[in-house]
Each structure stands twice: as structure tokens, then as C-alpha cells.
Design a protein around this motif. Structure first.
Motif, PDB file in Angstrom:
ATOM      1  N   PRO A 130     -23.285 -26.721 -11.073  1.00 52.67           N
ATOM      2  CA  PRO A 130     -24.038 -28.034 -11.229  1.00 52.67           C
ATOM      3  C   PRO A 130     -25.158 -28.024 -10.302  1.00 52.67           C
ATOM      4  O   PRO A 130     -26.458 -28.450 -10.674  1.00 52.67           O
ATOM      5  CB  PRO A 130     -23.084 -29.253 -11.059  1.00 52.67           C
ATOM      6  CG  PRO A 130     -21.903 -28.747 -11.271  1.00 52.67           C
ATOM      7  CD  PRO A 130     -21.821 -27.246 -10.822  1.00 52.67           C
ATOM      8  N   ALA A 131     -24.808 -27.656  -8.889  1.00 49.06           N
ATOM      9  CA  ALA A 131     -26.094 -27.898  -7.915  1.00 49.06           C
ATOM     10  C   ALA A 131     -26.927 -26.718  -8.270  1.00 49.06           C
ATOM     11  O   ALA A 131     -28.244 -26.971  -7.942  1.00 49.06           O
ATOM     12  CB  ALA A 131     -25.535 -27.589  -6.464  1.00 49.06           C
ATOM     13  N   ARG A 164     -33.752 -27.106 -12.020  1.00 45.94           N
ATOM     14  CA  ARG A 164     -34.687 -28.438 -12.766  1.00 45.94           C
ATOM     15  C   ARG A 164     -35.696 -28.730 -11.801  1.00 45.94           C
ATOM     16  O   ARG A 164     -36.893 -28.802 -12.082  1.00 45.94           O
ATOM     17  CB  ARG A 164     -33.839 -29.289 -13.147  1.00 45.94           C
ATOM     18  CG  ARG A 164     -33.248 -29.402 -14.462  1.00 45.94           C
ATOM     19  CD  ARG A 164     -32.883 -30.823 -15.127  1.00 45.94           C
ATOM     20  NE  ARG A 164     -31.811 -31.662 -14.189  1.00 45.94           N
ATOM     21  CZ  ARG A 164     -30.721 -31.208 -14.145  1.00 45.94           C
ATOM     22  NH1 ARG A 164     -30.131 -30.258 -15.328  1.00 45.94           N
ATOM     23  NH2 ARG A 164     -29.963 -32.012 -13.698  1.00 45.94           N
ATOM     24  N   GLU A 165     -35.293 -28.939 -10.546  1.00 46.28           N
ATOM     25  CA  GLU A 165     -36.409 -29.519  -9.645  1.00 46.28           C
ATOM     26  C   GLU A 165     -37.507 -28.380  -9.517  1.00 46.28           C
ATOM     27  O   GLU A 165     -38.513 -28.500  -9.102  1.00 46.28           O
ATOM     28  CB  GLU A 165     -35.639 -29.572  -8.221  1.00 46.28           C
ATOM     29  CG  GLU A 165     -36.224 -29.758  -6.954  1.00 46.28           C
ATOM     30  CD  GLU A 165     -37.138 -31.226  -6.923  1.00 46.28           C
ATOM     31  OE1 GLU A 165     -36.703 -32.346  -7.756  1.00 46.28           O
ATOM     32  OE2 GLU A 165     -37.923 -31.300  -5.981  1.00 46.28           O
ATOM     33  N   ARG A 168     -28.033 -25.733 -11.041  1.00 43.51           N
ATOM     34  CA  ARG A 168     -28.868 -26.254 -12.316  1.00 43.51           C
ATOM     35  C   ARG A 168     -29.934 -27.223 -11.643  1.00 43.51           C
ATOM     36  O   ARG A 168     -30.944 -27.464 -12.058  1.00 43.51           O
ATOM     37  CB  ARG A 168     -27.852 -26.576 -13.437  1.00 43.51           C
ATOM     38  CG  ARG A 168     -27.292 -25.685 -14.286  1.00 43.51           C
ATOM     39  CD  ARG A 168     -26.766 -26.126 -15.644  1.00 43.51           C
ATOM     40  NE  ARG A 168     -25.573 -26.755 -15.221  1.00 43.51           N
ATOM     41  CZ  ARG A 168     -24.270 -26.238 -15.559  1.00 43.51           C
ATOM     42  NH1 ARG A 168     -24.120 -24.825 -15.646  1.00 43.51           N
ATOM     43  NH2 ARG A 168     -23.472 -26.892 -15.412  1.00 43.51           N
ATOM     44  N   ARG A 169     -29.291 -28.275 -10.884  1.00 45.04           N
ATOM     45  CA  ARG A 169     -30.136 -29.162 -10.336  1.00 45.04           C
ATOM     46  C   ARG A 169     -31.307 -28.713  -9.570  1.00 45.04           C
ATOM     47  O   ARG A 169     -32.487 -29.039  -9.831  1.00 45.04           O
ATOM     48  CB  ARG A 169     -29.358 -30.216  -9.454  1.00 45.04           C
ATOM     49  CG  ARG A 169     -29.630 -31.675  -9.571  1.00 45.04           C
ATOM     50  CD  ARG A 169     -28.649 -32.439  -8.893  1.00 45.04           C
ATOM     51  NE  ARG A 169     -27.999 -32.011  -7.798  1.00 45.04           N
ATOM     52  CZ  ARG A 169     -26.585 -31.776  -7.660  1.00 45.04           C
ATOM     53  NH1 ARG A 169     -26.091 -32.383  -8.539  1.00 45.04           N
ATOM     54  NH2 ARG A 169     -26.278 -31.336  -6.539  1.00 45.04           N
ATOM     55  N   ASP A 170     -31.007 -27.850  -8.880  1.00 46.97           N
ATOM     56  CA  ASP A 170     -32.122 -26.828  -8.141  1.00 46.97           C
ATOM     57  C   ASP A 170     -33.074 -26.360  -9.136  1.00 46.97           C
ATOM     58  O   ASP A 170     -34.352 -26.225  -8.831  1.00 46.97           O
ATOM     59  CB  ASP A 170     -31.436 -26.023  -7.248  1.00 46.97           C
ATOM     60  CG  ASP A 170     -31.094 -26.434  -5.710  1.00 46.97           C
ATOM     61  OD1 ASP A 170     -31.039 -27.544  -5.716  1.00 46.97           O
ATOM     62  OD2 ASP A 170     -30.620 -25.589  -5.235  1.00 46.97           O
TER      63      ASP A 170
END
Ligand SMILES: Nc1ncnc2c1ncn2[C@@H]1O[C@H](COP(=O)(O)OP(=O)(O)OP(=O)(O)O)[C@@H](O)[C@H]1O
Ligand SMILES: [Mg+2]
Length: 259
Positions: A121-122, A128-129, A124-126
Motif C-alpha cells: 500500500p505504501a 500516486r503522489e 501505491r501511495r507513493d
């Protein structure tokens, strides 16, 4: 809190018997657009290479935000917010504009290498950012229409913009530009000037080398002039233009070129 201040004190860099940078002291203050000028071979790029950790100066200190960075690796220095562009374009020529800008994001990414494989998840968050930041740079540098275009099929002036966009994607606090106007036409140079002012408005301090005198006098708040590795003058653009040693060393040699 430490200010975004860069202080060089007595920096000396030698190549064999040649002293390329000779006992250089200068101070770049937060929010400045600071210029380094001087004739060919004066040692300008070598100073930038010392600041960014590509070379280690033999002597002196390089202090950024109150910490000594001389001797740190280029990666450690980037992580401290100092990001540069190069005198000659260094893009991944077959990759798209967006991918090139993304490569700047990956420099600063917090991810561990395995995150790219297992898609945590981390990570994927990165990602997106990262894409959000790439889009911001595409927009800021007016490059959106070329997002999917390989950089090697674009005109030189646009490739230069991609380089700056990639550097800005790293979110620098000090942006170092080595001859950003080289090879640009008058209209592109004027756009570059506006862009540099807009970058400063974002709170980024800018240090630049430039040969285009009109551009450098317009752009900068303060200047250091090098000749044969030594500082021969420093001051505001107005002071520098009046300085006899500078006229002799720099403007004088430029006149010789024209003849
Ligand atoms: N890696 C190196 N090995 C040996 N000599 C070098 C090296 N890098 C630079 N020099 C020499 O150091 C001096 C300063 O070079 P530098 O590239 O810093 O000049 P510059 O002011 O950036 O010039 P230009 O305006 O042409 O880009 C020159 O004499 C150059 O030949
Ligand atoms: Mg150079």
C-alpha cells in the motif's frame, strides 16, 4: 530553524597541477537568485561539482543549512534538497517527457526496492503522489502536450525545459542550473527568465552559471565572478557591470571572441 543558506569557505579543487577552484568563499542567501559567471574554463562547473558531491574539494568547507556537506555523496546531497541540471543535456532520450520527470521523483522516493515488486500500500501511495507531482511539473513547465513524447524527438529548447522539470520534481530547496540558457533563442531565454522567477516565488533558492550576460544581469540578485579559479569580484549586477577587473577579464575576453 536553519535557513536555506549555502556558505563556501576557502574551497579549493585541483586536477593534478591545475588549481581549477582556488580558495573560493561565497555565501548564497535564502531566496536569492545567485549567479556565478566567468570566462570559459574559469572553474564554474567545477564549483557546482564540488557543491553537489561529484567532486570532493581538497580544501575548504561547504556548509548548507548549518551542516557541512563537503565529502557527502551526490545522493546524500540531493536528499538534503540540493538539485542540479547539467551544462549538457542528460535526459533518458528514448523515454517520454513524463517518464523523465518521473525519474526525478524516484531519486527522492522513500520506497525500498522490493516495494516495486510486491506493491505494498505504501508503494501505491507513493506512486500516486509521484504522478501528481509529475503532472504539476508538466503543467508548470508547459509540457503537458509532450507528456508521452520521447525526449529525443523534441527541439532542444523543450528538452532543456524537461531537464528543469525533472530537477523541480525532486522538490529542491536549492536549485543549481549550469548554463540553462545555452542554445536557447531570445524568446526561449525570456521564458526561462520568467520560469526562474516563478521558481523563486515557490520558495526555492537558485544558483546559476550563465554566459548570456543580458540574462544573468536581469535574473540575479547577486553575482560572483571567477577567473582562473579565483574570485575576482562579487556584488549586485550593477556593481559587477562597473567593475574594472570584470570588464577586463570577462567582457574583455568576450569582445576578443567577436573579432
Ligand atoms: N575532470 C577534470 N579533470 C581535469 N581537469 C578538469 C576536469 N574538470 C575540469 N577541469 C579543468 O578545470 C578548469 C575549470 O573547468 P570548468 O569546467 O569548471 O570551467 P567552466 O568555468 O565551467 O568553463 P565553461 O564556461 O567552458 O563551462 C578547466 O581548465 C578544465 O579543463
Ligand atoms: Mg562549465
Amino acid at each position: 530553524m536553519a535557513r536555506n543558506e549555502l556558505i563556501l569557505n576557502g574551497v579549493t579543487k585541483r586536477f593534478g597541477g591545475l588549481t581549477a577552484v582556488d580558495d573560493l568563499t561565497l555565501k548564497v542567501e535564502e531566496g536569492q537568485i545567485y549567479g556565478v559567471i566567468g570566462p570559459n574554463g574559469a572553474g564554474k562547473t567545477t564549483v557546482f561539482n564540488c557543491i553537489t558531491g561529484i567532486y570532493k574539494s581538497e580544501e575548504g568547507s561547504i556548509n548548507w543549512r548549518g551542516k557541512e556537506i563537503r565529502g557527502m555523496t551526490p545522493y546524500q546531497i540531493v536528499r538534503r534538497g540540493i538539485v542540479r541540471t547539467f551544462q549538457t543535456i542528460r535526459l533518458f532520450s528514448e523515454m517520454s517527457v513524463a517518464e523523465n520527470i518521473m525519474s526525478g521523483r524516484h531519486i527522492k522516493s522513500r520506497q525500498r526496492w522490493w516495494h516495486g515488486i510486491v506493491h505494498t500500500p505504501a508503494s501505491r501511495r507513493d506512486e500516486r503522489e509521484n504522478w501528481k507531482r509529475v503532472e504539476q511539473q508538466l503543467d508548470f513547465f508547459n509540457l503537458s502536450e509532450f507528456a508521452a513524447t520521447p525526449t529525443n524527438s523534441l527541439p532542444y529548447g523543450i528538452q532543456r525545459r524537461v531537464e528543469m522539470a525533472r530537477a523541480m520534481a525532486v522538490e529542491p530547496t536549492l536549485l543549481i542550473l549550469d548554463e540553462p540558457a545555452a542554445g536557447l533563442n531570445d524568446k526561449e531565454t525570456l521564458e526561462l527568465l520568467q520560469t526562474i522567477f516563478r521558481i523563486r516565488e515557490q520558495g526555492v533558492t537558485v544558483l546559476l552559471i550563465e554566459h548570456d550576460m543580458d540574462m544573468v544581469m536581469e535574473a540575479t540578485d547577486y553575482l560572483t565572478v571567477l577567473n582562473f579559479g579565483k574570485k575576482i569580484a562579487e556584488g549586485t549586477p550593477d556593481e559587477i557591470q562597473e567593475h574594472p577587473d570584470v570588464i577586463e577579464a570577462y567582457l574583455g575576453s568576450e569582445h576578443d571572441d567577436d573579432e
